[in-house]
Design a protein around this motif. Structure first.
Motif, PDB file in Angstrom:
ATOM      1  N   SER A 436       5.374 -58.291  -3.434  1.00 19.85           N
ATOM      2  CA  SER A 436       5.720 -58.604  -2.176  1.00 19.85           C
ATOM      3  C   SER A 436       4.435 -57.818  -1.203  1.00 19.85           C
ATOM      4  O   SER A 436       4.917 -57.307   0.024  1.00 19.85           O
ATOM      5  CB  SER A 436       6.984 -58.337  -1.479  1.00 19.85           C
ATOM      6  N   GLY A 437       3.179 -57.624  -1.687  1.00 19.58           N
ATOM      7  CA  GLY A 437       2.535 -56.877  -1.129  1.00 19.58           C
ATOM      8  C   GLY A 437       2.482 -55.333  -1.280  1.00 19.58           C
ATOM      9  O   GLY A 437       1.659 -54.518  -0.582  1.00 19.58           O
ATOM     10  N   GLU A 438       3.631 -54.808  -1.852  1.00 16.05           N
ATOM     11  CA  GLU A 438       3.871 -53.329  -1.842  1.00 16.05           C
ATOM     12  C   GLU A 438       3.617 -52.934  -3.419  1.00 16.05           C
ATOM     13  O   GLU A 438       3.817 -53.355  -4.438  1.00 16.05           O
ATOM     14  CB  GLU A 438       5.420 -53.276  -1.649  1.00 16.05           C
ATOM     15  N   ASN A 439       2.885 -51.668  -3.310  1.00 15.16           N
ATOM     16  CA  ASN A 439       2.506 -51.049  -4.923  1.00 15.16           C
ATOM     17  C   ASN A 439       3.789 -50.233  -5.018  1.00 15.16           C
ATOM     18  O   ASN A 439       4.230 -49.775  -4.584  1.00 15.16           O
ATOM     19  CB  ASN A 439       1.310 -50.218  -4.148  1.00 15.16           C
ATOM     20  N   ILE A 440       4.157 -50.631  -6.474  1.00 17.79           N
ATOM     21  CA  ILE A 440       4.857 -50.035  -7.171  1.00 17.79           C
ATOM     22  C   ILE A 440       4.659 -49.566  -8.669  1.00 17.79           C
ATOM     23  O   ILE A 440       3.878 -50.165  -9.159  1.00 17.79           O
ATOM     24  CB  ILE A 440       6.316 -50.870  -7.297  1.00 17.79           C
ATOM     25  N   TYR A 441       5.052 -48.283  -8.712  1.00 17.90           N
ATOM     26  CA  TYR A 441       4.502 -47.663  -9.886  1.00 17.90           C
ATOM     27  C   TYR A 441       5.463 -47.442 -11.125  1.00 17.90           C
ATOM     28  O   TYR A 441       6.502 -46.821 -10.790  1.00 17.90           O
ATOM     29  CB  TYR A 441       3.819 -46.233  -9.782  1.00 17.90           C
ATOM     30  N   PRO A 442       5.402 -47.979 -12.407  1.00 12.99           N
ATOM     31  CA  PRO A 442       6.437 -47.809 -13.339  1.00 12.99           C
ATOM     32  C   PRO A 442       7.027 -46.488 -13.522  1.00 12.99           C
ATOM     33  O   PRO A 442       8.158 -46.195 -13.484  1.00 12.99           O
ATOM     34  CB  PRO A 442       5.807 -48.603 -14.385  1.00 12.99           C
ATOM     35  N   VAL A 443       6.239 -45.552 -13.677  1.00 18.94           N
ATOM     36  CA  VAL A 443       6.782 -44.435 -13.753  1.00 18.94           C
ATOM     37  C   VAL A 443       7.773 -43.747 -12.990  1.00 18.94           C
ATOM     38  O   VAL A 443       8.699 -42.944 -13.324  1.00 18.94           O
ATOM     39  CB  VAL A 443       5.459 -43.240 -13.966  1.00 18.94           C
ATOM     40  N   GLU A 444       7.342 -43.878 -11.500  1.00 19.31           N
ATOM     41  CA  GLU A 444       8.469 -43.605 -10.530  1.00 19.31           C
ATOM     42  C   GLU A 444       9.772 -44.205 -10.665  1.00 19.31           C
ATOM     43  O   GLU A 444      10.937 -43.607 -10.580  1.00 19.31           O
ATOM     44  CB  GLU A 444       7.894 -43.594  -9.092  1.00 19.31           C
ATOM     45  N   ASP A 457      16.374 -44.105 -22.798  1.00 19.95           N
ATOM     46  CA  ASP A 457      14.939 -44.279 -22.315  1.00 19.95           C
ATOM     47  C   ASP A 457      14.728 -45.473 -21.676  1.00 19.95           C
ATOM     48  O   ASP A 457      15.565 -46.450 -21.830  1.00 19.95           O
ATOM     49  CB  ASP A 457      14.236 -44.086 -23.545  1.00 19.95           C
ATOM     50  N   SER A 458      13.605 -45.426 -20.785  1.00 19.04           N
ATOM     51  CA  SER A 458      13.336 -46.883 -20.152  1.00 19.04           C
ATOM     52  C   SER A 458      11.851 -47.238 -19.929  1.00 19.04           C
ATOM     53  O   SER A 458      10.944 -46.069 -20.174  1.00 19.04           O
ATOM     54  CB  SER A 458      13.894 -46.868 -18.564  1.00 19.04           C
ATOM     55  N   MET A 459      11.499 -48.395 -19.823  1.00 19.41           N
ATOM     56  CA  MET A 459      10.155 -48.617 -19.456  1.00 19.41           C
ATOM     57  C   MET A 459      10.084 -49.758 -18.571  1.00 19.41           C
ATOM     58  O   MET A 459      10.995 -50.779 -18.562  1.00 19.41           O
ATOM     59  CB  MET A 459       9.330 -49.152 -20.885  1.00 19.41           C
ATOM     60  N   VAL A 460       9.378 -49.634 -17.398  1.00 22.82           N
ATOM     61  CA  VAL A 460       9.428 -50.483 -16.353  1.00 22.82           C
ATOM     62  C   VAL A 460       7.893 -51.320 -16.339  1.00 22.82           C
ATOM     63  O   VAL A 460       6.814 -50.856 -16.487  1.00 22.82           O
ATOM     64  CB  VAL A 460       9.405 -49.897 -15.013  1.00 22.82           C
ATOM     65  N   THR A 461       8.273 -52.616 -16.119  1.00 20.46           N
ATOM     66  CA  THR A 461       6.721 -53.417 -15.967  1.00 20.46           C
ATOM     67  C   THR A 461       6.897 -54.765 -15.142  1.00 20.46           C
ATOM     68  O   THR A 461       7.872 -54.237 -14.155  1.00 20.46           O
ATOM     69  CB  THR A 461       6.548 -54.258 -17.382  1.00 20.46           C
ATOM     70  N   ALA A 462       6.478 -55.713 -15.281  1.00 22.28           N
ATOM     71  CA  ALA A 462       6.608 -56.693 -14.154  1.00 22.28           C
ATOM     72  C   ALA A 462       6.536 -58.161 -14.905  1.00 22.28           C
ATOM     73  O   ALA A 462       5.672 -58.216 -15.706  1.00 22.28           O
ATOM     74  CB  ALA A 462       5.565 -56.631 -12.957  1.00 22.28           C
ATOM     75  N   VAL A 463       7.085 -59.170 -14.179  1.00 15.62           N
ATOM     76  CA  VAL A 463       6.805 -60.534 -14.668  1.00 15.62           C
ATOM     77  C   VAL A 463       6.403 -61.353 -13.418  1.00 15.62           C
ATOM     78  O   VAL A 463       6.555 -60.732 -12.361  1.00 15.62           O
ATOM     79  CB  VAL A 463       7.963 -61.205 -15.275  1.00 15.62           C
ATOM     80  N   PRO A 464       5.570 -62.278 -13.348  1.00 15.05           N
ATOM     81  CA  PRO A 464       5.233 -63.173 -12.435  1.00 15.05           C
ATOM     82  C   PRO A 464       6.165 -63.781 -11.571  1.00 15.05           C
ATOM     83  O   PRO A 464       7.320 -64.179 -12.290  1.00 15.05           O
ATOM     84  CB  PRO A 464       4.299 -64.263 -13.052  1.00 15.05           C
ATOM     85  N   ASP A 465       6.180 -63.925 -10.330  1.00 12.86           N
ATOM     86  CA  ASP A 465       7.206 -64.522  -9.422  1.00 12.86           C
ATOM     87  C   ASP A 465       6.563 -65.161  -8.426  1.00 12.86           C
ATOM     88  O   ASP A 465       5.558 -64.524  -7.884  1.00 12.86           O
ATOM     89  CB  ASP A 465       8.139 -63.360  -8.853  1.00 12.86           C
ATOM     90  N   LYS A 466       7.034 -66.325  -8.176  1.00 16.57           N
ATOM     91  CA  LYS A 466       6.163 -67.256  -7.059  1.00 16.57           C
ATOM     92  C   LYS A 466       6.355 -66.666  -5.750  1.00 16.57           C
ATOM     93  O   LYS A 466       5.351 -66.802  -5.138  1.00 16.57           O
ATOM     94  CB  LYS A 466       7.089 -68.730  -7.163  1.00 16.57           C
ATOM     95  N   ARG A 468       7.293 -63.224  -4.836  1.00 18.92           N
ATOM     96  CA  ARG A 468       6.994 -61.895  -4.673  1.00 18.92           C
ATOM     97  C   ARG A 468       5.681 -61.531  -5.183  1.00 18.92           C
ATOM     98  O   ARG A 468       5.139 -60.541  -4.885  1.00 18.92           O
ATOM     99  CB  ARG A 468       8.202 -61.009  -5.030  1.00 18.92           C
ATOM    100  N   GLY A 469       5.236 -62.444  -6.073  1.00 15.82           N
ATOM    101  CA  GLY A 469       3.860 -61.912  -6.681  1.00 15.82           C
ATOM    102  C   GLY A 469       4.322 -61.488  -8.081  1.00 15.82           C
ATOM    103  O   GLY A 469       3.900 -61.863  -9.172  1.00 15.82           O
TER     104      GLY A 469
END
Length: 542
Positions: A436-444, A457-466, A468-469
């Motif tokens: 949604s136009g906001e920058n998000i960093y996985p590490v935080e 433990d965890s890992m954060v990534t992203a998937v496409p979304d119509k 929110r982007g």
């Protein structure tokens, strides 16, 4: 030539441009706040800005002192932005979505003399000040009552004179006027100090590319604390051009279209998700959008099918810009580029030099080490934007040296480009997520998840979304098998370390995470896995 240099540097400032419009267009409408049922012509707007400026002078603030705003789009934001220009202080808008911990970091970094905030954020602000261990000279709330050391903005300004403030310091184009925060690859905020000439030439860039002039009526649906909010048909270019600004406090598709019809708006600015909602609403209601000269979007590319729909339903004049907080926008798609070049970030703006260069793990590529303009070879986007960039960060020599090299900013964006210079963004070297136009960093986000007692433990990534982007997606190795996605969601909501919009919306529990031989998390591999899991329906949505 020395006399020309002196005159140019003293007078070619943003505030001189605004004051020219006050003299030229004193009775012309400058700003409308539909929710508050208030209007200002240029004379009245200048009066209210002077009241704020005179209070700053009465408080003995000095050149370079910081006025921090944690506000939605509102009149008080505008008064402070212009008053800072008049008094040689620095307007520093920050996100109203920050958690207390994130705001504390920015307070500690900027050390503002004023902190002006929305009453709904009072608890967060008070907690942030305690965490920062720094007390601003004044705390001002809009809409809230004066209580303790927090005073009401309107009450404080009411008795101040509307005359031009006494000012014994001459303006200069190189004075810092606005400071915006962005984030580095580790999620730490970097402060970008914009000078008056940066603001003037950012306004000129908008006036060239739309184009925009004093007859226009603009509305930016995005928050003004963004570079694209304040500088793309926000307060900066609109008042420099002598045009009229409509305030949208919080985006609402129905209200946006009603305002277009009611106020004869000529330009709307918003992220692609805004256009999607506008198109849905327009198809249902059918408002008169005939005054629109264009809708400008930023933050992510437009898909071809979506672009065609927006051109049909909303206006043929769809624009798309790409850039950074440090450099504003630097490539641009205009209506005649669409829909053929939809999906790309456009090509260089008039005053910018945007290139795609080779990527090395141990050094910056030289600015002339270009990748092939074949639409296939991937490289890093670099930008030379001397008009709109300060080429430095505040008190951060290490980040300045890392980001800027031989007159270019190295964006960390990975892209291809074609023979005509149209750039297609592929991803981020630093794995940043844009939602949604906001920058998000996985590490935080990972740091928050990993602090949960039931998380191994965890890992954060992203998937496409119509809409929110991208959707923030978390892969979690459980320490306790009773852990649920709902429990993690509540934990993230309660955390002071990340804003609410950064929390994961999709989860999957796994036995292990993809890592290389040295134990480094492979975020690019994780992104591939997440995309496949999305297709197979294996992700749990909150």
């Amino acid at each position: 030539m020395e006399e020309f240099k002196t005159i140019f540097e003293r007078h070619y400032t943003w505030i001189e441009g605004f004051m020219r419009n006050v003299r030229r267009y004193g009775q012309r409408m400058a700003m409308i706040d539909p929710l508050q049922h208030k209007t200002w012509n240029y004379g009245q707007l200048n009066d209210d800005c002077n009241r704020m400026a005179n209070h700053i002078v009465a408080d003995h603030l000095q050149k370079g002192d910081v006025l921090m705003l944690q506000l939605p789009n509102c009149a008080e934001f505008v008064f402070t932005y212009i008053a800072a220009q008049k008094t040689h202080t620095v307007c520093c808008p920050v996100s109203f979505r920050l958690s207390a911990g994130e705001l504390a970091w920015q307070i500690k970094t900027a050390r503002p003399k004023y902190l002006i905030f929305d009453e709904k954020r009072r608890d967060v602000v008070e907690k942030a000040i305690a965490l920062a261990d720094y007390q601003p000279q004044r705390l001002l709330t809009i809409d809230g009552e004066s209580r303790g050391n927090i005073l009401n903005f309107t009450e404080l300004m009411r008795d101040m004179p509307a005359t031009e403030p006494e000012n014994h310091r001459e303006y200069n184009i190189y004075d810092e006027t606005t400071r915006l925060f962005t984030s580095g690859t580790t999620g730490r905020p970097k402060a970008v100090p914009l000078t008056s000439i940066n603001e003037v030439l950012s306004a000129h860039d908008v006036m060239i590319h739309f184009p925009m002039n004093y007859r226009d009526v603009t509305m930016n649906t995005t928050p003004w604390f963004h570079r694209g909010g304040i500088h793309c048909a926000g307060p900066c270019p609109t008042f420099y051009a002598g045009a009229c600004l409509i305030i949208m406090n919080k985006f609402d598709a129905k209200l946006t279209l009603q305002y277009v019809e009611r106020y004869k708006i000529t330009f709307i600015i918003g992220v692609p998700t805004v256009l999607e909602r506008l198109a849905d609403e327009e198809e249902k209601q059918g408002y008169d959008l005939s005054t629109l000269h264009g809708i400008v979007t930023m933050g992510s590319p437009l898909e071809r099918s979506a672009c065609i729909r927006y051109q049909k339903v909303l206006t043929p004049n769809i624009f798309n810009g790409y850039g950074t907080t440090e450099t504003f926008w630097n490539t641009f798609l205009r209506p005649f580029d669409l829909p053929e070049n939809a999906g790309t970030a456009g090509c260089s703006c008039v005053d910018d030099d945007v290139r795609v260069v080779k990527v090395y793990s141990d050094r910056h590529a030289e600015p002339d080490e270009l990748v092939a303009q074949d639409g296939n070879e991937i490289g890093e986007v670099i930008i030379c934007s001397p008009a709109k960039s300060p080429y430095t960060y505040v008190n951060n020599e290490a980040e300045t040296a890392a980001k800027y090299y031989k007159d270019f900013i190295y964006t960390n964006d990975l892209a291809t480009w074609d023979e005509n210079g149209f750039i297609s963004i592929i991803g981020r070297k630093d794995d940043m997520i844009i939602s949604s136009g906001e920058n998000i960093y996985p590490v935080e986000v990972e740091d928050v998840l990993d602090s949960h007692p039931k998380v191994e433990d965890s890992m954060v990534t992203a998937v496409p979304d119509k809409m929110r982007g991208q959707l923030v997606t978390a892969y979690v190795v459980r320490k306790d098998p009773s852990l649920t996605p709902e429990e993690l969601d509540e934990y993230c909501k309660a955390s002071d370390a990340i804003a609410n919009f950064k929390r994961p919306r999709l989860y999957r529990f796994v036995a292990q995470l993809p890592m290389n031989a040295t134990g480094k998390k492979l975020h690019m591999k994780m992104k591939e896995i997440a995309l496949q899991d999305l297709r197979n329906g294996l992700l749990y949505q909150i």
